[in-house]
Structures are given as C-alpha cells and as structure tokens.
Design an enzyme around this catalytic site. Structure first.
Site, PDB file in Angstrom:
ATOM      1  N   GLY A   1       0.610  -1.572   0.053  1.00  0.00           N
ATOM      2  CA  GLY A   1       0.582  -0.262   0.290  1.00  0.00           C
ATOM      3  C   GLY A   1      -0.172   1.294  -0.082  1.00  0.00           C
ATOM      4  O   GLY A   1       1.686   1.164  -0.717  1.00  0.00           O
ATOM      5  N   ALA A   2       0.272   2.957   0.102  1.00  0.00           N
ATOM      6  CA  ALA A   2       1.329   3.827   0.123  1.00  0.00           C
ATOM      7  C   ALA A   2       1.393   4.178  -1.322  1.00  0.00           C
ATOM      8  O   ALA A   2       2.351   4.015  -1.270  1.00  0.00           O
ATOM      9  CB  ALA A   2       1.642   3.915   1.081  1.00  0.00           C
ATOM     10  N   LEU A   3       0.203   3.311  -1.742  1.00  0.00           N
ATOM     11  CA  LEU A   3       0.733   3.291  -3.463  1.00  0.00           C
ATOM     12  C   LEU A   3       0.967   4.790  -3.840  1.00  0.00           C
ATOM     13  O   LEU A   3       0.854   5.621  -3.728  1.00  0.00           O
ATOM     14  CB  LEU A   3      -0.307   3.198  -4.516  1.00  0.00           C
ATOM     15  CG  LEU A   3      -1.674   1.263  -3.827  1.00  0.00           C
ATOM     16  CD1 LEU A   3      -2.139   1.611  -5.014  1.00  0.00           C
ATOM     17  CD2 LEU A   3       0.119   0.119  -3.845  1.00  0.00           C
ATOM     18  N   HIS A   4       2.110   4.485  -5.081  1.00  0.00           N
ATOM     19  CA  HIS A   4       3.172   5.096  -5.927  1.00  0.00           C
ATOM     20  C   HIS A   4       2.980   5.479  -7.036  1.00  0.00           C
ATOM     21  O   HIS A   4       2.577   3.740  -7.469  1.00  0.00           O
ATOM     22  CB  HIS A   4       4.040   6.158  -5.711  1.00  0.00           C
ATOM     23  CG  HIS A   4       5.430   4.418  -4.769  1.00  0.00           C
ATOM     24  ND1 HIS A   4       6.187   3.754  -6.441  1.00  0.00           N
ATOM     25  CD2 HIS A   4       5.481   4.205  -4.042  1.00  0.00           C
ATOM     26  CE1 HIS A   4       6.784   3.233  -5.454  1.00  0.00           C
ATOM     27  NE2 HIS A   4       6.795   3.611  -3.803  1.00  0.00           N
ATOM     28  N   SER A   5       3.344   6.023  -8.085  1.00  0.00           N
ATOM     29  CA  SER A   5       3.978   5.250  -9.324  1.00  0.00           C
ATOM     30  C   SER A   5       4.983   4.193  -9.630  1.00  0.00           C
ATOM     31  O   SER A   5       4.126   4.123 -10.728  1.00  0.00           O
ATOM     32  CB  SER A   5       3.767   6.841  -9.944  1.00  0.00           C
ATOM     33  OG  SER A   5       5.172   7.298 -10.011  1.00  0.00           O
TER      34      SER A   5
ATOM     35  N   HIS B   1       3.810   1.575  -8.144  1.00  0.00           N
ATOM     36  CA  HIS B   1       2.887   0.213  -7.522  1.00  0.00           C
ATOM     37  C   HIS B   1       2.385   0.441  -9.411  1.00  0.00           C
ATOM     38  O   HIS B   1       1.512  -0.608  -9.616  1.00  0.00           O
ATOM     39  CB  HIS B   1       2.592   0.560  -6.556  1.00  0.00           C
ATOM     40  CG  HIS B   1       3.406   0.477  -5.233  1.00  0.00           C
ATOM     41  ND1 HIS B   1       3.272   1.351  -4.858  1.00  0.00           N
ATOM     42  CD2 HIS B   1       3.770  -0.582  -4.849  1.00  0.00           C
ATOM     43  CE1 HIS B   1       3.788   1.471  -3.331  1.00  0.00           C
ATOM     44  NE2 HIS B   1       4.442  -0.282  -3.674  1.00  0.00           N
TER      45      HIS B   1
ATOM     46  N   GLU C   1      11.691  -4.250  -9.728  1.00  0.00           N
ATOM     47  CA  GLU C   1      13.334  -4.471  -9.403  1.00  0.00           C
ATOM     48  C   GLU C   1      14.460  -3.512  -9.011  1.00  0.00           C
ATOM     49  O   GLU C   1      14.927  -3.697  -8.242  1.00  0.00           O
ATOM     50  CB  GLU C   1      13.688  -3.567 -10.566  1.00  0.00           C
ATOM     51  CG  GLU C   1      13.608  -4.856 -12.219  1.00  0.00           C
ATOM     52  CD  GLU C   1      14.553  -4.724 -13.408  1.00  0.00           C
ATOM     53  OE1 GLU C   1      14.871  -3.640 -13.977  1.00  0.00           O
ATOM     54  OE2 GLU C   1      15.074  -5.317 -14.488  1.00  0.00           O
TER      55      GLU C   1
ATOM     56  N   GLN D   1      14.512  -9.149  -3.410  1.00  0.00           N
ATOM     57  CA  GLN D   1      13.754  -9.909  -3.429  1.00  0.00           C
ATOM     58  C   GLN D   1      12.988 -10.435  -4.654  1.00  0.00           C
ATOM     59  O   GLN D   1      12.422 -11.603  -5.003  1.00  0.00           O
ATOM     60  CB  GLN D   1      12.294  -8.729  -3.105  1.00  0.00           C
ATOM     61  CG  GLN D   1      11.000  -8.592  -3.190  1.00  0.00           C
ATOM     62  CD  GLN D   1      10.292  -7.628  -2.571  1.00  0.00           C
ATOM     63  OE1 GLN D   1      10.057  -7.862  -1.152  1.00  0.00           O
ATOM     64  NE2 GLN D   1       9.241  -7.344  -2.980  1.00  0.00           N
TER      65      GLN D   1
ATOM     66  N   ARG E   1       8.113   4.987   1.502  1.00  0.00           N
ATOM     67  CA  ARG E   1       8.886   4.854   2.808  1.00  0.00           C
ATOM     68  C   ARG E   1       9.335   6.595   2.297  1.00  0.00           C
ATOM     69  O   ARG E   1       9.351   7.625   3.633  1.00  0.00           O
ATOM     70  CB  ARG E   1       9.792   4.956   3.041  1.00  0.00           C
ATOM     71  CG  ARG E   1       9.916   3.366   3.385  1.00  0.00           C
ATOM     72  CD  ARG E   1      11.187   2.343   4.318  1.00  0.00           C
ATOM     73  NE  ARG E   1      11.081   1.630   4.972  1.00  0.00           N
ATOM     74  CZ  ARG E   1      10.852  -0.047   4.563  1.00  0.00           C
ATOM     75  NH1 ARG E   1      11.022  -0.200   3.311  1.00  0.00           N
ATOM     76  NH2 ARG E   1      10.584  -0.923   5.493  1.00  0.00           N
TER      77      ARG E   1
HETATM   78  P1  AMP Z   1       6.204  -2.762  -1.720  1.00  0.00           P
HETATM   79  O1  AMP Z   1       4.717  -1.903  -1.754  1.00  0.00           O
HETATM   80  O2  AMP Z   1       6.785  -1.310  -1.155  1.00  0.00           O
HETATM   81  O3  AMP Z   1       6.287  -3.638  -0.820  1.00  0.00           O
HETATM   82  O4  AMP Z   1       5.928  -2.697  -3.290  1.00  0.00           O
HETATM   83  C1  AMP Z   1       5.014  -3.102  -4.551  1.00  0.00           C
HETATM   84  C2  AMP Z   1       6.133  -3.848  -4.902  1.00  0.00           C
HETATM   85  O5  AMP Z   1       6.503  -2.917  -6.109  1.00  0.00           O
HETATM   86  C3  AMP Z   1       6.716  -4.300  -4.684  1.00  0.00           C
HETATM   87  O6  AMP Z   1       7.412  -5.213  -6.127  1.00  0.00           O
HETATM   88  C4  AMP Z   1       8.590  -3.020  -5.366  1.00  0.00           C
HETATM   89  O7  AMP Z   1       9.917  -3.937  -5.713  1.00  0.00           O
HETATM   90  C5  AMP Z   1       7.456  -2.684  -6.107  1.00  0.00           C
HETATM   91  N1  AMP Z   1       8.046  -1.029  -6.357  1.00  0.00           N
HETATM   92  C6  AMP Z   1       8.150  -0.694  -5.173  1.00  0.00           C
HETATM   93  N2  AMP Z   1       8.627   0.205  -5.214  1.00  0.00           N
HETATM   94  C7  AMP Z   1       9.148   0.732  -6.938  1.00  0.00           C
HETATM   95  C8  AMP Z   1       9.489   1.523  -7.463  1.00  0.00           C
HETATM   96  N3  AMP Z   1       9.988   3.018  -7.221  1.00  0.00           N
HETATM   97  N4  AMP Z   1       9.972   1.307  -9.228  1.00  0.00           N
HETATM   98  C9  AMP Z   1       8.743  -0.276  -9.674  1.00  0.00           C
HETATM   99  N5  AMP Z   1       8.334  -0.986  -8.352  1.00  0.00           N
HETATM  100  C10 AMP Z   1       8.450  -0.271  -7.339  1.00  0.00           C
END
Ligand code: AMP
Length: 282
Positions: free
Chosen positions: A30-34, A36, A149, A154, A188
């Site tokens: 969550g706390a989605l950004h571009s 995601h 990536e 991960q 974050r």
């Molecule tokens: P998170 O919510 O941070 O656990 O991320 C969820 C998914 O989004 C994971 O597969 C991350 O690698 C991916 N992700 C997070 N930040 C980015 C980013 N800046 N660009 C591309 N994918 C991302």
C-alpha cells in the site's frame, strides 16, 4: 473493487478462471505511488483479471518501529487504483485473515541469494516475504506475478521461491520508477522532508557513478568513491554499497567476464531506510 476476505476473493477469481482469463497478481504494502501503478499497468497488458494485494506484512519487518511507522492509506490507494484501473480486484485482508493466530514466518532456504545485503542487514526479512508471497500465490493462483526491480534481491527471492515450491507462476520483473532527481519512488519517501527528498538524489548518483566507472575502475576504487560521496552528507548514513552478480547475489571485489552485475545500496536518512540498485554491465 475492494475485497477483504479470502472466500470472497476466491469466488471472484473463479469467475475469471471460468472465462479463461489470465490472472495477474501485484503484491504491495500500500501507500501506492507511480512505481506500484506501473506494475499494475504491466499486469493489465497481459492479464484480463488483475489482483492488487495491499497488506503490510508483519512477518517481514525486523524492526517494530518500522512496521508501526509504515505509511497506510487504504482509501487513497483505492481511489488511485479505481480511477486508472477500474477492473482491478483490490485484496486488502486483515492480518488474522492471512495468519490466523500464528503471526510467524516460515523458514526457507534461498541459498546465497539471501545471505548478503538485505538478507544480512534485515534478519528474517526474506522468510517473511517468502511466507506472504507463497500464501498469496496459493490463494490467488495467478498465472503471472509482478515485482519491481527496485527490490531486486526480493525479485530474485520470488523467482527462487517459485522454483522451490514449484508453483506455476510466471514472475515478471518491472523497471524502477524514479523521481525527476533519480530518487527511486518508495512508500517510505513519504516520511522524508522535501529537502531530504532532494538530497536523497545522492543515492541514485552513487549508483550512476558506479555504473559509469564500472568498466575502467576496480571495485575497491568504486567503493572508495561512493564512500566519499556520502561523507559530504553527514545526515545520510551509508549502510552498505555492494556490487554483486545477478545470479547468486554474492558481493564481489573482482569482476568475472561474461557475468552480469548490479550495484546495491542501502542508506538511512535519519531513521528512514532507503534502498536502490542498478544494472552495471548489461
Ligand atoms: P512495496 O509496497 O514497497 O512492498 O512494493 C510492492 C511492489 O512494488 C514490489 O514489487 C516493489 O518492488 C515494487 N516497487 C516499489 N517501488 C517501486 C518503484 N519505484 N518502481 C517500480 N516498482 C516498485
């Protein structure tokens, strides 16, 4: 559409499977950004039914304060997804729905992939990641699953998980989305001030420096240069900077021919821990 319960999710997915639709899973906290949203966009290209999970997974946090302070904003997340991708199923379960009363990670043997870097500095983190993703794969049974990536280690762990557990999922890696100054998008980043976000560009600059110097400099020389960059920014604390081969993710001091390498970095700005990585020679 929002679904909190596993049984409801599975009823919805049955319909997709009956229509012979390809199911894609995008796991998030969550706390989605571009970043995601880019993953969801990739998923939509090859899957008729996309599931986005939003679940702050307690077993992958090795630090209680990091878990507590992790940004949560389900309403805004839903609004973002619905405006761009109205057909997506958002699965946002409670912790008890996933873990019952036993909030504990399974133990996996991912070999060298989890020995260094995030595996070294975040004890137990990848067992937590493996536990939640294995469960989500079992619940959703996706044909494809999409990972960034940005969290390259991960991504390799998930590829290994699929191999170990023999789950019939194709894992798709997606390029890192960045701010204009190069800072990798991250949930974050919300915890940084505007000034810190600007200065945090040094993380990406360090990676770019490594990439530009990779052919002509030794790894020791590159590491010295990166340390120098961070010394000029006392509010940033470099936790690690490593160069590792993509297959085994073992940090190296010497370059082998015909081996793809990436540089990996983790740094703190006050208490906020940021990670990033870059391909060096492929
Ligand atoms: P998170 O919510 O941070 O656990 O991320 C969820 C998914 O989004 C994971 O597969 C991350 O690698 C991916 N992700 C997070 N930040 C980015 C980013 N800046 N660009 C591309 N994918 C991302």
């Amino acid at each position: 559409m929002l679904v909190n319960q596993t049984s409801k999710l599975q009823t919805k997915l049955k319909k997709a499977v009956n229509k012979q639709q390809k199911v894609g899973l995008v796991p998030t906290m969550g706390a989605l950004h571009s970043g995601h949203l880019a993953l969801i966009g990739e998923a939509q290209k090859i899957c008729e039914q996309v599931v986005v999970s939003i679940f702050v997974n307690p077993t992958q946090f090795n630090n209680a304060s990091d878990l507590e302070k992790y940004p949560r904003n389900l309403e805004q997340d839903l609004a973002q997804i619905q405006s761009s991708y109205p057909n997506v199923i958002v699965f946002a379960p409670e912790v008890s729905e996933i873990y019952g009363k036993n909030v504990a990670a399974e133990e996996f043997d991912f070999g060298s992939i989890t020995t260094f870097m995030e595996g070294e500095y975040r004890a137990g983190h990848f067992n937590g990641v493996g536990t939640i993703i294995k469960r989500l794969f079992n619940l959703v049974k996706p044909d494809f699953a999409f990972f960034g990536e940005k969290d390259f280690q991960q991504l390799r762990v998930i590829q290994k998980l699929v191999e170990i557990t023999e789950q019939p999922v194709k894992v798709v890696g997606c390029a890192t989305q960045r701010e204009v100054n190069g800072l990798a998008k991250s949930s974050r980043n919300q915890r940084l001030t505007e000034e810190q976000k600007e200065k945090a560009a040094i993380i990406y600059q360090a990676l770019e420096t490594a990439k530009n110097k990779f052919n002509q400099s030794s790894i020791a020389e590159i590491k010295t240069e990166i340390k120098g960059i961070f010394e000029a920014y006392p509010e940033f604390e470099l936790e690690y900077f490593e160069i590792a081969d993509v297959k085994h993710l073992v940090p190296t001091e010497t370059k082998q021919t015909n081996t793809p390498y990436r540089a990996f970095i983790a740094a703190f700005v006050n208490e906020v821990r940021l990670i990033d990585n870059i391909a060096l020679n492929y």
